[in-house]
Design an enzyme around this catalytic site. Structure first.
Site, PDB file in Angstrom:
ATOM      1  N   PHE A 155      47.957  39.189  31.385  1.00  0.00           N
ATOM      2  CA  PHE A 155      47.968  40.656  31.323  1.00  0.00           C
ATOM      3  C   PHE A 155      48.732  41.273  32.508  1.00  0.00           C
ATOM      4  O   PHE A 155      49.712  42.005  32.321  1.00  0.00           O
ATOM      5  CB  PHE A 155      46.506  41.131  31.233  1.00  0.00           C
ATOM      6  N   TYR A 159      33.891  33.444  42.396  1.00  0.00           N
ATOM      7  CA  TYR A 159      35.227  34.026  42.208  1.00  0.00           C
ATOM      8  C   TYR A 159      35.697  34.740  43.473  1.00  0.00           C
ATOM      9  O   TYR A 159      36.834  34.557  43.926  1.00  0.00           O
ATOM     10  CB  TYR A 159      35.208  35.013  41.024  1.00  0.00           C
ATOM     11  N   ARG A 208      34.085  51.859  40.335  1.00  0.00           N
ATOM     12  CA  ARG A 208      35.251  51.002  40.556  1.00  0.00           C
ATOM     13  C   ARG A 208      36.489  51.865  40.817  1.00  0.00           C
ATOM     14  O   ARG A 208      36.607  52.970  40.299  1.00  0.00           O
ATOM     15  CB  ARG A 208      35.522  50.136  39.305  1.00  0.00           C
ATOM     16  N   ARG A 245      24.432  42.630  36.033  1.00  0.00           N
ATOM     17  CA  ARG A 245      25.059  41.322  36.027  1.00  0.00           C
ATOM     18  C   ARG A 245      24.967  40.684  37.403  1.00  0.00           C
ATOM     19  O   ARG A 245      25.197  41.355  38.413  1.00  0.00           O
ATOM     20  CB  ARG A 245      26.532  41.517  35.656  1.00  0.00           C
TER      21      ARG A 245
HETATM   22  C1  UD1 Z   1      36.034  41.938  39.822  1.00  0.00           C
HETATM   23  C2  UD1 Z   1      36.809  42.519  40.987  1.00  0.00           C
HETATM   24  C3  UD1 Z   1      38.223  42.799  40.583  1.00  0.00           C
HETATM   25  C4  UD1 Z   1      38.836  41.550  39.963  1.00  0.00           C
HETATM   26  C5  UD1 Z   1      38.014  41.126  38.758  1.00  0.00           C
HETATM   27  C6  UD1 Z   1      38.565  39.869  38.108  1.00  0.00           C
HETATM   28  C7  UD1 Z   1      35.109  43.787  42.210  1.00  0.00           C
HETATM   29  C8  UD1 Z   1      34.665  45.098  42.674  1.00  0.00           C
HETATM   30  N1  UD1 Z   1      36.191  43.773  41.434  1.00  0.00           N
HETATM   31  O1  UD1 Z   1      35.904  42.903  38.859  1.00  0.00           O
HETATM   32  O2  UD1 Z   1      38.996  43.171  41.715  1.00  0.00           O
HETATM   33  O3  UD1 Z   1      40.135  41.837  39.571  1.00  0.00           O
HETATM   34  O4  UD1 Z   1      36.708  40.839  39.238  1.00  0.00           O
HETATM   35  O5  UD1 Z   1      37.810  39.498  37.017  1.00  0.00           O
HETATM   36  O6  UD1 Z   1      34.546  42.760  42.540  1.00  0.00           O
HETATM   37  N2  UD1 Z   1      30.599  45.726  32.649  1.00  0.00           N
HETATM   38  C9  UD1 Z   1      29.805  46.360  31.715  1.00  0.00           C
HETATM   39  N3  UD1 Z   1      29.958  46.033  30.405  1.00  0.00           N
HETATM   40  C10 UD1 Z   1      30.853  45.091  29.992  1.00  0.00           C
HETATM   41  C11 UD1 Z   1      31.654  44.444  30.946  1.00  0.00           C
HETATM   42  C12 UD1 Z   1      31.503  44.784  32.285  1.00  0.00           C
HETATM   43  O7  UD1 Z   1      28.980  47.205  32.052  1.00  0.00           O
HETATM   44  O8  UD1 Z   1      30.935  44.835  28.767  1.00  0.00           O
HETATM   45  C13 UD1 Z   1      30.456  46.115  34.072  1.00  0.00           C
HETATM   46  C14 UD1 Z   1      30.253  44.985  35.039  1.00  0.00           C
HETATM   47  O9  UD1 Z   1      28.899  44.611  35.139  1.00  0.00           O
HETATM   48  C15 UD1 Z   1      30.802  45.615  36.325  1.00  0.00           C
HETATM   49  C16 UD1 Z   1      31.925  46.524  35.832  1.00  0.00           C
HETATM   50  O10 UD1 Z   1      31.678  46.727  34.443  1.00  0.00           O
HETATM   51  O11 UD1 Z   1      29.819  46.403  36.955  1.00  0.00           O
HETATM   52  C17 UD1 Z   1      33.291  45.931  35.994  1.00  0.00           C
HETATM   53  O12 UD1 Z   1      33.281  44.615  35.478  1.00  0.00           O
HETATM   54  P1  UD1 Z   1      34.619  43.771  35.274  1.00  0.00           P
HETATM   55  O13 UD1 Z   1      35.618  44.568  34.529  1.00  0.00           O
HETATM   56  O14 UD1 Z   1      34.252  42.429  34.769  1.00  0.00           O
HETATM   57  O15 UD1 Z   1      35.203  43.672  36.716  1.00  0.00           O
HETATM   58  P2  UD1 Z   1      34.531  43.363  38.178  1.00  0.00           P
HETATM   59  O16 UD1 Z   1      33.565  42.249  38.085  1.00  0.00           O
HETATM   60  O17 UD1 Z   1      34.152  44.645  38.817  1.00  0.00           O
END
Ligand code: UD1
Length: 319
Positions: A15, A146, A214, A274
């Site tokens: 991506f 990670y 975020r 999570r």
């Molecule tokens: C993290 C890193 C980011 C990195 C990424 C790679 C942080 C702050 N950010 O992203 O820089 O590029 O890993 O994978 O650590 N969520 C929901 N519902 C869903 C999916 C996710 O509520 O269906 C929530 C998660 O619990 C989280 C947020 O959305 O609180 C963002 O999740 P995600 O997009 O997976 O990214 P991060 O883990 O924040």
């Protein structure tokens, strides 16, 4: 110093990697190698881009990486197994790719005398900080495999500069989103999942209360900064920069914004938080602006509209 000649993007069919290659091609670069094992990358992400060749290979394979980076001026190292929760459930593959593979990339670049390596580091390295926004001078505090793996990559980047003179720059990406982000896995980035749910008219599941925040960064802004980091003078070598916008939005705000853009009402479901999740994330972009000329162009609303348009066009197969 401008990029001259061959450019290699590890993870180039992914991506962010394919977004970066599109920006490079738009700037006139025509000698681009996408090095990708197609584990999550897709050849289709590079369709129609001029001047790019795909080399299928794995970053853990030193010989394959060495062959790909031979004669390169610039290498963008983006290949990784992302996702905080995936790294908790399956720590071995992400350790091997994100740490061992990254080591092989730096080693091959050093041996090939590559001029500059830009490394995709992660905002997750900060963990939960007492103060926002997050500044590069704060002590890292990874909360997941990670985050620890990505931080180790930064340390290797800096050591390859100090010990071997390989010019590396680490950019801490902050929650990148945009076209071509694959929403099909539970480990996918949250905005790809939100877009997919919106277009299917299905309520997404928000982990926790949705008040976690975020610094969502549009892929073209990150690609632009990667190119600036490759072109900056030698004074940036060995350093770490935040690659975010400097804003932050809660998941509840973003889901509201998407519903407004689409003109629908679909209340989200809420589930347990999570493991390994950082609560709040926001970049202090001052250093990247001052030293790399970082100049993000996309507001969250503009980025969301463009992303949604991409998912909407030729919808099947994308969501
Ligand atoms: C993290 C890193 C980011 C990195 C990424 C790679 C942080 C702050 N950010 O992203 O820089 O590029 O890993 O994978 O650590 N969520 C929901 N519902 C869903 C999916 C996710 O509520 O269906 C929530 C998660 O619990 C989280 C947020 O959305 O609180 C963002 O999740 P995600 O997009 O997976 O990214 P991060 O883990 O924040």
């Amino acid at each position: 110093m401008s990029i001259k000649g061959k450019v290699v993007v590890t993870g180039g069919a992914g991506f962010i990697g394919s977004g970066l290659i599109r920006c490079l091609a738009e700037k006139g670069h025509r000698d681009i190698v996408a090095f990708d094992n197609l584990y999550s990358g897709k050849e289709a992400n590079l369709a129609g881009v001029p001047g790019v060749g795909l080399q299928v290979g794995d970053i853990r394979d030193f010989d394959a990486v060495a062959a790909a980076v031979a004669g390169a001026d610039t290498v963008f190292h983006l290949a990784a197994i992302p996702s905080v929760p995936r790294s908790i459930v399956e720590p071995v593959p992400s350790h091997e790719v994100n740490i061992d593979g990254t080591f092989q990339v730096f080693r091959a670049c050093h041996e090939a005398k590559v001029r500059r390596v830009v490394y995709a580091a992660s905002s997750s390295a900060y963990g939960d900080t007492l103060v926002l926004p997050k500044v590069e001078t704060m002590a890292p505090s990874p909360k997941s495999p990670y985050a620890a793996q990505k931080l180790m990559g930064e340390y290797y980047a800096s050591v390859f500069f100090s010990c071997y003179g390989l010019e590396t720059v680490s950019l801490r990406f902050f929650n990148v989103y945009g076209p071509r982000q694959d929403p099909s896995s539970p480990y996918s980035g949250v905005l790809s999942i939100f877009n997919s749910c919106l277009l299917k008219r299905v309520a997404p599941t928000i982990h926790g209360d949705g008040e976690q925040s975020r610094d969502f960064t549009y892929v073209e802004d990150v690609a632009g900064l990667c190119i600036k980091a490759a072109e900056a003078g030698s004074q940036v070598a060995g350093k770490v920069y935040n690659a975010g916008n400097g804003n932050r939005y809660t998941l509840n705000q973003v889901w509201d914004a998407l519903q407004k853009i689409e003109g629908v009402s679909l209340p989200a479901s809420y589930g347990p938080s999570r493991a390994g999740d950082v609560r709040d994330s926001q970049a202090d972009a001052t250093l990247a602006v001052a030293e790399l000329g970082h100049a993000p162009q996309f507001t969250l609303e503009e980025g969301l509209r463009r992303t949604l348009d991409w998912y909407r066009s030729g919808i099947s197969g994308k969501i």
